[in-house]
Design an enzyme around this catalytic site. Structure first.
Site, PDB file in Angstrom:
ATOM      1  N   ASP A 173      40.747 -55.579 -37.012  1.00  0.00           N
ATOM      2  CA  ASP A 173      40.400 -56.010 -35.656  1.00  0.00           C
ATOM      3  C   ASP A 173      38.886 -56.030 -35.431  1.00  0.00           C
ATOM      4  O   ASP A 173      38.409 -56.590 -34.450  1.00  0.00           O
ATOM      5  CB  ASP A 173      41.089 -55.097 -34.636  1.00  0.00           C
ATOM      6  CG  ASP A 173      41.111 -55.701 -33.242  1.00  0.00           C
ATOM      7  OD1 ASP A 173      40.801 -56.905 -33.112  1.00  0.00           O
ATOM      8  OD2 ASP A 173      41.449 -54.977 -32.289  1.00  0.00           O
TER       9      ASP A 173
ATOM     10  N   ASP B 219      42.148 -63.815 -31.510  1.00  0.00           N
ATOM     11  CA  ASP B 219      42.018 -62.526 -32.178  1.00  0.00           C
ATOM     12  C   ASP B 219      43.230 -61.655 -31.868  1.00  0.00           C
ATOM     13  O   ASP B 219      43.281 -60.973 -30.848  1.00  0.00           O
ATOM     14  CB  ASP B 219      40.720 -61.840 -31.725  1.00  0.00           C
ATOM     15  CG  ASP B 219      40.499 -60.498 -32.416  1.00  0.00           C
ATOM     16  OD1 ASP B 219      41.219 -60.207 -33.396  1.00  0.00           O
ATOM     17  OD2 ASP B 219      39.592 -59.745 -31.978  1.00  0.00           O
TER      18      ASP B 219
ATOM     19  N   ARG C  43      32.244 -59.114 -36.885  1.00  0.00           N
ATOM     20  CA  ARG C  43      31.088 -58.812 -37.741  1.00  0.00           C
ATOM     21  C   ARG C  43      31.304 -59.301 -39.180  1.00  0.00           C
ATOM     22  O   ARG C  43      30.341 -59.589 -39.891  1.00  0.00           O
ATOM     23  CB  ARG C  43      30.779 -57.309 -37.685  1.00  0.00           C
ATOM     24  CG  ARG C  43      31.842 -56.419 -38.233  1.00  0.00           C
ATOM     25  CD  ARG C  43      31.724 -54.979 -37.758  1.00  0.00           C
ATOM     26  NE  ARG C  43      32.277 -54.808 -36.412  1.00  0.00           N
ATOM     27  CZ  ARG C  43      32.294 -53.656 -35.747  1.00  0.00           C
ATOM     28  NH1 ARG C  43      31.768 -52.560 -36.279  1.00  0.00           N
ATOM     29  NH2 ARG C  43      32.823 -53.579 -34.538  1.00  0.00           N
TER      30      ARG C  43
ATOM     31  N   LYS D 116      46.552 -55.854 -32.177  1.00  0.00           N
ATOM     32  CA  LYS D 116      46.252 -55.386 -30.823  1.00  0.00           C
ATOM     33  C   LYS D 116      47.553 -55.187 -30.063  1.00  0.00           C
ATOM     34  O   LYS D 116      48.573 -55.780 -30.402  1.00  0.00           O
ATOM     35  CB  LYS D 116      45.439 -56.453 -30.085  1.00  0.00           C
ATOM     36  CG  LYS D 116      43.999 -56.584 -30.550  1.00  0.00           C
ATOM     37  CD  LYS D 116      43.271 -57.638 -29.719  1.00  0.00           C
ATOM     38  CE  LYS D 116      41.837 -57.823 -30.170  1.00  0.00           C
ATOM     39  NZ  LYS D 116      40.969 -56.666 -29.960  1.00  0.00           N
TER      40      LYS D 116
ATOM     41  N   GLU E 122      36.781 -57.882 -36.758  1.00  0.00           N
ATOM     42  CA  GLU E 122      36.653 -59.065 -37.606  1.00  0.00           C
ATOM     43  C   GLU E 122      35.394 -59.881 -37.308  1.00  0.00           C
ATOM     44  O   GLU E 122      34.909 -60.592 -38.178  1.00  0.00           O
ATOM     45  CB  GLU E 122      37.901 -59.949 -37.456  1.00  0.00           C
ATOM     46  CG  GLU E 122      37.915 -60.907 -36.251  1.00  0.00           C
ATOM     47  CD  GLU E 122      37.881 -60.224 -34.888  1.00  0.00           C
ATOM     48  OE1 GLU E 122      38.217 -59.023 -34.827  1.00  0.00           O
ATOM     49  OE2 GLU E 122      37.516 -60.856 -33.896  1.00  0.00           O
TER      50      GLU E 122
ATOM     51  N   ASP F 198      37.784 -65.457 -27.669  1.00  0.00           N
ATOM     52  CA  ASP F 198      36.976 -64.813 -28.704  1.00  0.00           C
ATOM     53  C   ASP F 198      36.084 -65.796 -29.478  1.00  0.00           C
ATOM     54  O   ASP F 198      35.378 -65.397 -30.397  1.00  0.00           O
ATOM     55  CB  ASP F 198      37.892 -64.027 -29.663  1.00  0.00           C
ATOM     56  CG  ASP F 198      37.263 -62.724 -30.134  1.00  0.00           C
ATOM     57  OD1 ASP F 198      36.293 -62.276 -29.499  1.00  0.00           O
ATOM     58  OD2 ASP F 198      37.733 -62.178 -31.142  1.00  0.00           O
TER      59      ASP F 198
HETATM   60  N1  BES Z   1      37.167 -59.507 -29.897  1.00  0.00           N
HETATM   61  C1  BES Z   1      37.187 -58.094 -29.909  1.00  0.00           C
HETATM   62  C2  BES Z   1      36.239 -57.474 -28.894  1.00  0.00           C
HETATM   63  C3  BES Z   1      36.563 -57.676 -27.432  1.00  0.00           C
HETATM   64  C4  BES Z   1      37.346 -56.756 -26.774  1.00  0.00           C
HETATM   65  C5  BES Z   1      36.005 -58.712 -26.736  1.00  0.00           C
HETATM   66  C6  BES Z   1      37.580 -56.917 -25.421  1.00  0.00           C
HETATM   67  C7  BES Z   1      36.251 -58.875 -25.403  1.00  0.00           C
HETATM   68  C8  BES Z   1      37.032 -57.973 -24.740  1.00  0.00           C
HETATM   69  C9  BES Z   1      36.781 -57.562 -31.279  1.00  0.00           C
HETATM   70  O1  BES Z   1      37.092 -58.340 -32.364  1.00  0.00           O
HETATM   71  C10 BES Z   1      37.481 -56.247 -31.460  1.00  0.00           C
HETATM   72  O2  BES Z   1      38.671 -56.249 -31.510  1.00  0.00           O
HETATM   73  N2  BES Z   1      36.702 -55.166 -31.534  1.00  0.00           N
HETATM   74  C11 BES Z   1      37.223 -53.860 -31.672  1.00  0.00           C
HETATM   75  C12 BES Z   1      36.364 -53.145 -32.655  1.00  0.00           C
HETATM   76  C13 BES Z   1      36.917 -51.817 -33.103  1.00  0.00           C
HETATM   77  C14 BES Z   1      38.177 -52.023 -33.926  1.00  0.00           C
HETATM   78  C15 BES Z   1      35.863 -51.110 -33.897  1.00  0.00           C
HETATM   79  C16 BES Z   1      37.167 -53.197 -30.311  1.00  0.00           C
HETATM   80  O3  BES Z   1      36.211 -53.401 -29.572  1.00  0.00           O
HETATM   81  O4  BES Z   1      38.118 -52.487 -29.975  1.00  0.00           O
HETATM   82 ZN    ZN Z   2      37.275 -60.410 -31.927  1.00  0.00          ZN
HETATM   83 ZN    ZN Z   3      39.074 -57.940 -33.093  1.00  0.00          ZN
END
Ligand code: BES
Ligand code: ZN
Ligand code: ZN
Length: 499
Positions: free
Chosen positions: A346, A269, A350, A276, A348, A287
């Site tokens: 990001d 991811d 869901r 990111k 993604e 991920d």
């Molecule tokens: N895979 C990440 C979530 C994640 C973050 C898992 C840290 C493990 C450790 C997910 O896809 C993501 O990037 N989520 C974003 C959502 C936001 C853009 C609403 C997040 O949590 O920042």
């Molecule tokens: Zn993710």
């Molecule tokens: Zn993500």
């Protein structure tokens, strides 16, 4: 590692390392520890009397008694306060034991069951957790190391009481099978992202096929036919097209309804166009931990012969930025027909899970559906690396998962899905948007998924904080933990027993 239950006296057992235990505050060791203490001339009670060893949880006393027992090294492991001891503690102490065994390059380790007798843990349960802890703690990801990690080759679990030993053997075997399934998942999760792209995850899943397990992998063409707009969009930026992995285990009698396990399989991811920052991005190889966990749960269910029908559905994608990638502002038509406005590429997870949930619902009409995903950073803020987030649309299912969590030792904590949260994910241009703004990020992500679960009893596990560890903690080595396999196998075992 061979794990065997042997009935008899541990004092005479031949091994490279012999392990007994002590509850905190014990002055005069009894049982096996007492017998070993007598055989080594009171070295253990002397250490207690002199204050060298208290029996605190995880504390270890290493002795070289020279004679009296069948091993050159003797370890006494502290079990902590008796009132606080649970079956999962029997697993946790195995990490300290195996770490010591690896350090002294022991090939054969003989240990008592930690927690039976004085500890009051049922011998079958205790044997399961000791075996599980042994298998999990003997694990190392050393594929890329020239010098391979030392591994213990035999773990002898010694129980003096013959009746107890006979009972415990069954628990031991189950612990081994569960541990092996979990380590299988840990290997997939630990793999570098270039080695574990959607095609590789699909290939790994295919190795599960055989016996009562069949595995089907749907490629891009089939996903197009299914109108899996979420999975296709997230996968569009990568050179490796997305896959939808479907593994079926038919352990139940004819007519047994399906239990569906849906797992996030983002093999890497980057965040996509909503890229990111570089720091910590390497961790996003983890991920796909939810997906690996669901496949491993199915593997364990098959190995244990749980009499249920289980289907694991894992959308596998690589979330990459490129000229073909999807963008913020895009509106996706998901498999359900619901449209989703993308505000961050990001968020993604869901977007792929909503299609996988729809697929599971439409194809299998499952009696219950559970998804697991490293879904939100907000969950790490809320619950840290101690407990996973638990949410659901069905109070009964959530309560069963809570019970399975308590029994398995894999902690889960419920967060609410109040209707009021829906406001945050309503879109002006389509039905839903894929981020809910700053507040309650874990809940709005869960709520988004709930919209696709419809009437199917559904629950969601956000494992972002517990899928891997930065440092050794709670009896888990650094790296992938294999969460939530233990919780889910416990849930399946209970479900098959009508609980
Ligand atoms: N895979 C990440 C979530 C994640 C973050 C898992 C840290 C493990 C450790 C997910 O896809 C993501 O990037 N989520 C974003 C959502 C936001 C853009 C609403 C997040 O949590 O920042
Ligand atoms: Zn993710
Ligand atoms: Zn993500």
């Amino acid at each position: 590692m061979k794990v065997e239950l042997v009935a008899g006296d541990i004092v005479r057992r031949k091994a490279d390392l012999l392990v007994v235990n002590l509850f905190e505050g014990t002055v005069k060791p009894g049982g096996a520890t007492g017998a070993v203490d007598a055989a080594v001339g009171g070295a253990i009670s002397a250490a207690i009397a002199d204050g060298d060893f208290k029996g605190e949880f995880g504390e270890a006393l290493m002795l070289r008694p020279g004679k009296g027992i069948g091993a050159p090294r003797l370890m006494v492991i502290g079990l902590g306060k008796k009132e606080k001891f649970t079956a999962d503690h029997s697993r946790q102490v195995m990490l300290t034991i195996l770490r010591a065994a690896k350090k002294c390059k022991a090939k054969t380790v003989a240990t008592v069951l930690h927690g039976v007798g004085e500890g009051g843990i049922d011998p079958v349960l205790c044997a399961r957790f000791v075996a599980l802890g042994g298998i999990l703690s003997n694990y190392d990801y050393d594929l890329y190391k020239a010098e391979k990690a030392h591994r213990v080759s035999t773990l002898l679990v010694v129980e003096n009481d013959r009746n107890r030993a006979a009972l415990a053997a069954g628990g031991l075997k189950k612990g081994v099978l569960l541990g092996e399934a979990i380590n299988w998942a840990r290997d997939l999760v630990a793999a570098p992202p270039a080695d574990m792209r959607p095609d590789a995850l699909a290939k790994a899943a295919k190795t599960l096929a055989g016996g009562k397990v069949t595995v089907t992998v749907h490629g891009k063409k089939e996903l197009e036919k299914m109108k899996a707009g979420g999975i296709l969009a997230v996968g569009r930026g990568s050179e490796i097209p997305p896959r939808l992995i479907v593994a079926e285990y038919r352990g139940g009698k004819k007519g047994t309804p399906w239990i569906a396990l849906v797992g996030k399989g983002v093999t890497f991811d980057t965040g996509g166009i909503s890229l990111k920052k570089w720091e910590g991005m390497d961790r996003m190889k983890y991920d796909m931990a939810g997906g690996a966990g669901m496949l491993a749960t199915l593997k364990a269910a098959a190995a244990l012969g749980i009499p249920l029908n289980v289907v694991a559905v894992v959308p596998a994608v690589e979330n990459m930025p490129s000229g073909t990638a999807f963008r913020p502002g895009d509106v996706l038509r998901t498999m359900s027909g619901k449209t989703v406005e993308v505000l961050s590429t990001d968020a993604e997870g869901r977007l792929i899970l909503c299609d996988a949930i729809t697929f599971a619902r439409e194809r299998y009409s499952p009696a219950e559906m559970i998804d697991a995903a490293t879904l939100t950073g907000a969950c790490v803020v809320a619950l840290g690396s101690v407990a996973m987030g638990l949410m659901g649309s069905d109070a009964n299912l959530v309560s069963k998962l809570r019970d399975a969590s308590a029994a398995s030792g894999e902690k889960a904590w419920e967060l609410p899905l109040h209707e009021e949260y829906f406001e945050q994910i309503k879109s002006d241009i389509g039905e839903l948007k894929n981020i809910g703004g700053g507040e309650a990020g874990t809940i709005t992500a869960g709520y988004f998924l709930k919209e696709f679960a419809g009437e199917t009893p559904w629950a969601h596990l956000d494992i972002a904080g517990v899928a891997w560890r930065e440092k050794e903690r709670m009896g888990y080595a650094a790296g992938p933990t294999g969460a939530p396999v233990r919780l889910l196998v416990e849930y399946l075992e209970r479900a098959s027993a009508g609980r």
